[in-house]
Scaffold this active site. Structure first.
Site, PDB file in Angstrom:
ATOM      1  N   SER A  49       0.743  -1.344  -0.153  1.00  0.00           N
ATOM      2  CA  SER A  49       0.107  -0.027   0.143  1.00  0.00           C
ATOM      3  C   SER A  49       0.869   1.221   0.052  1.00  0.00           C
ATOM      4  O   SER A  49       0.199   2.373  -0.518  1.00  0.00           O
ATOM      5  CB  SER A  49      -1.000  -0.007   1.194  1.00  0.00           C
ATOM      6  OG  SER A  49      -0.268  -0.077   2.382  1.00  0.00           O
ATOM      7  N   HIS A 294      -0.482   6.284   6.211  1.00  0.00           N
ATOM      8  CA  HIS A 294      -0.080   6.059   5.085  1.00  0.00           C
ATOM      9  C   HIS A 294       0.345   7.335   4.088  1.00  0.00           C
ATOM     10  O   HIS A 294      -0.127   8.355   4.680  1.00  0.00           O
ATOM     11  CB  HIS A 294      -0.937   5.373   4.215  1.00  0.00           C
ATOM     12  CG  HIS A 294      -1.040   3.716   4.182  1.00  0.00           C
ATOM     13  ND1 HIS A 294      -1.780   3.221   5.427  1.00  0.00           N
ATOM     14  CD2 HIS A 294      -0.736   2.728   3.366  1.00  0.00           C
ATOM     15  CE1 HIS A 294      -1.683   1.902   5.546  1.00  0.00           C
ATOM     16  NE2 HIS A 294      -0.912   1.556   4.129  1.00  0.00           N
TER      17      HIS A 294
END
Length: 315
Positions: A49, A294
């Site tokens: 990711s 993230h």
């Protein structure tokens, strides 16, 4: 200087200028411009990711469950190198582990084929960003935030002497060794070694770079107080865990005769607990379009610059 000498000097300067243009010398000294002068495709991006860029608009590619962004660092690297169409393939996928490079990965919306299927003897550039899911880093952060909330409710050290409750839990999970995280990193190292060997077998002419993870947490625990609950010792534990993972990735890349891209150093001060307008990583409650803990679009751009800088330096 005689008229004849001036004419000869002018001709020499003109010839040198023509040569400079021919070899690609320009006034633009950006990483993209310098890397582009010697770029060759096809380029294939592999990873999890942090490579895919989940929830950064716009989504691209299939399956949709991989949640790839068209502004992730592979897309930006490809643009910087002037690669498009068949010369660029991004097969990264959110949630991927090292084993998903060689076997298919099921997602909430479709199946991603084994990522290594995208590379071949024609491939000339490969980036690999993987390993965080193998050590369970995202669940680790969430577990530590939960422990941190309890720690602060209990008195933030005033009534609780242990300032790293989450680190203690992971030590307790490890049985006799006292280092469950170290065990996970060692196991990931072995899997990555075998996988990089397979990458080289499939793409013998490719330049291969393992891409490390950017700084997720700051050096000082107090900097995280406004974004998430973490005990002081657990900020240190998580930061050192990421650094251990990055060290493994670097050592494994070098042992395989491949390159390593350091995204940690340029991202210091841009972690999830830094100012909203400078951070590369979103906190547990994102303020910009990106998945929690993230990279946001700024972070993906910073990672792309690190890749392009490394490519330039290798010329």
């Amino acid at each position: 200087m005689t008229t004849h000498a001036r004419v000869m000097l002018a001709g020499l300067l003109l010839a040198c200028g023509t040569l400079a243009v021919a070899v690609g010398v320009t006034d633009d000294d950006t990483p993209a411009a310098e890397a582009k002068t010697a770029s060759k495709g096809p380029y294939v991006a592999l990873g999890d990711s942090y490579t895919a860029g989940p929830e950064i608009p716009d989504r691209t590619g299939s399956p949709a469950g991989c949640d790839r962004s068209d502004r992730n660092y592979p897309a930006l690297v490809a643009a910087g190198l002037g690669l498009k169409g068949a010369d660029f393939r991004d097969v990264s996928c959110s949630g991927a582990k090292i084993t998903d490079l060689t076997t298919s990965q099921s997602t909430d919306d479709g199946t991603n084929p084994a990522q290594l299927k995208a590379i071949s003897s024609d491939t000339r550039l490969v980036t690999v960003g993987i390993g965080g899911n193998d050590i369970g880093f995202s669940p680790m952060i969430k577990r530590c935030v939960g422990a941190g909330a309890l720690y602060k409710l209990a008195g933030s050290g005033k009534y609780v002497s242990e300032d790293a409750p989450c680190a203690r839990q992971y030590a307790g999970d490890s049985g006799d060794s006292g280092d469950s995280v170290g065990q996970r990193i060692d196991e990931a190292d072995e899997r990555l070694a075998r996988t990089l060997t397979e990458v080289r077998r499939r793409a013998p002419q490719a330049r291969v770079y393992v891409v490390g993870y950017p700084a997720i947490l700051p050096s000082e625990s107090a900097e995280c107080d406004r974004e998430m609950s973490l005990a002081p010792g657990d900020v240190t534990f998580l930061r050192e865990t990421e650094q251990r993972l990055n060290s493994m990735l670097r050592e494994r890349a070098e042992a395989a005769g491949m390159g390593y891209v350091d995204t940690y150093t340029p991202s210091k001060g841009h972690d999830a607990c830094s100012a909203e307008d400078t951070r590369w990583i979103e906190p547990l409650v994102p303020r910009s379009p990106a998945a929690a803990m993230h990279p946001n679009e700024r972070g993906e751009r910073g990672m792309a610059d690190a890749v392009l800088h490394t490519l330039r330096s290798a010329l």
